[in-house]
Design an enzyme around this catalytic site. Structure first.
Site, PDB file in Angstrom:
ATOM      1  N   ASN A  86       0.862  -1.172   0.000  1.00 41.72           N
ATOM      2  CA  ASN A  86       0.000   0.000   0.000  1.00 41.72           C
ATOM      3  C   ASN A  86       0.900   1.224   0.000  1.00 41.72           C
ATOM      4  O   ASN A  86       1.676   1.412   0.945  1.00 41.72           O
ATOM      5  CB  ASN A  86      -0.902   0.003   1.242  1.00 41.72           C
ATOM      6  CG  ASN A  86      -1.851  -1.182   1.263  1.00 41.72           C
ATOM      7  OD1 ASN A  86      -2.360  -1.602   0.230  1.00 41.72           O
ATOM      8  ND2 ASN A  86      -2.087  -1.740   2.452  1.00 41.72           N
ATOM      9  N   THR A  94      -0.487   2.833   6.490  1.00 48.62           N
ATOM     10  CA  THR A  94      -0.573   3.414   7.834  1.00 48.62           C
ATOM     11  C   THR A  94       0.780   3.455   8.530  1.00 48.62           C
ATOM     12  O   THR A  94       0.981   4.247   9.452  1.00 48.62           O
ATOM     13  CB  THR A  94      -1.556   2.625   8.722  1.00 48.62           C
ATOM     14  OG1 THR A  94      -1.144   1.256   8.774  1.00 48.62           O
ATOM     15  CG2 THR A  94      -2.976   2.706   8.187  1.00 48.62           C
ATOM     16  N   HIS A  99       6.849  -1.791   3.399  1.00 49.58           N
ATOM     17  CA  HIS A  99       6.568  -3.179   3.771  1.00 49.58           C
ATOM     18  C   HIS A  99       5.686  -3.814   2.719  1.00 49.58           C
ATOM     19  O   HIS A  99       4.885  -3.139   2.062  1.00 49.58           O
ATOM     20  CB  HIS A  99       5.908  -3.262   5.155  1.00 49.58           C
ATOM     21  CG  HIS A  99       4.685  -2.419   5.290  1.00 49.58           C
ATOM     22  ND1 HIS A  99       4.751  -1.071   5.552  1.00 49.58           N
ATOM     23  CD2 HIS A  99       3.368  -2.718   5.185  1.00 49.58           C
ATOM     24  CE1 HIS A  99       3.522  -0.578   5.612  1.00 49.58           C
ATOM     25  NE2 HIS A  99       2.661  -1.555   5.388  1.00 49.58           N
ATOM     26  N   HIS A 101       2.937  -6.935   2.296  1.00 45.86           N
ATOM     27  CA  HIS A 101       2.078  -7.915   2.956  1.00 45.86           C
ATOM     28  C   HIS A 101       2.128  -9.212   2.148  1.00 45.86           C
ATOM     29  O   HIS A 101       2.012  -9.173   0.917  1.00 45.86           O
ATOM     30  CB  HIS A 101       0.629  -7.439   2.980  1.00 45.86           C
ATOM     31  CG  HIS A 101       0.397  -6.134   3.690  1.00 45.86           C
ATOM     32  ND1 HIS A 101      -0.187  -6.060   4.931  1.00 45.86           N
ATOM     33  CD2 HIS A 101       0.655  -4.853   3.324  1.00 45.86           C
ATOM     34  CE1 HIS A 101      -0.289  -4.786   5.295  1.00 45.86           C
ATOM     35  NE2 HIS A 101       0.215  -4.034   4.340  1.00 45.86           N
TER      36      HIS A 101
END
Ligand code: 5GP
Ligand code: ZN
Length: 113
Positions: A86, A94, A99, A101
């Site tokens: 994201n 957030t 990172h 996922h």
């Protein structure tokens, strides 16, 4: 720097690492969205995918290779899994330390919401 993922990578925040090497660490997401939900992060602080540069290309390849390895270890490689980044708040980011996922263990719908 106040970055929770830097703290996890530097073992300042107690988190069980499921994988680590000189470039990346991986651990279970605190709020799993699938039966398998791992996070793979670089040790290096990079805020978002917008911030990677030419020198990070091997690192990004290494992250995806790590995702492949973890998917095999978790036995979801054959049934299928999703690797998600994201980028920025509009996409749901957030934590502003890059990172990826790794999600699996259930059917994935498409397109993502
Ligand atoms: P994002 O929404 O930025 O793409 O993903 C951040 C993810 O990090 C979320 O899925 C959230 O559950 C996870 N997360 C946030 N803080 C922590 C933490 O302290 N430990 C772990 N293991 N996961 C976290
Ligand atoms: Zn960081």
């Amino acid at each position: 720097m106040e970055c929770i993922f830097c703290k996890i990578a530097q073992k300042e925040l107690p988190t069980k690492l499921i994988y680590e090497d000189n470039l990346v660490v991986a651990f279970d997401d605190l709020h799993p969205r699938a039966p398998i939900h791992k996070l793979i992060i670089p040790r290096k602080h990079i805020a978002t995918l917008n911030d990677i540069t030419d020198i990070d290309m091997p690192l990004i390849g290494h992250i995806l290779h790590t995702a492949q390895k973890l998917a095999k270890d978790c036995d979801i490689a054959e049934q299928g899994y999703r690797v998600v980044n994201n980028c920025n708040a509009g996409a749901g980011q957030t934590v502003f330390h890059l990172h990826f996922h790794l999600l699996g263990g259930r059917e994935m719908s498409w397109p993502p919401g």
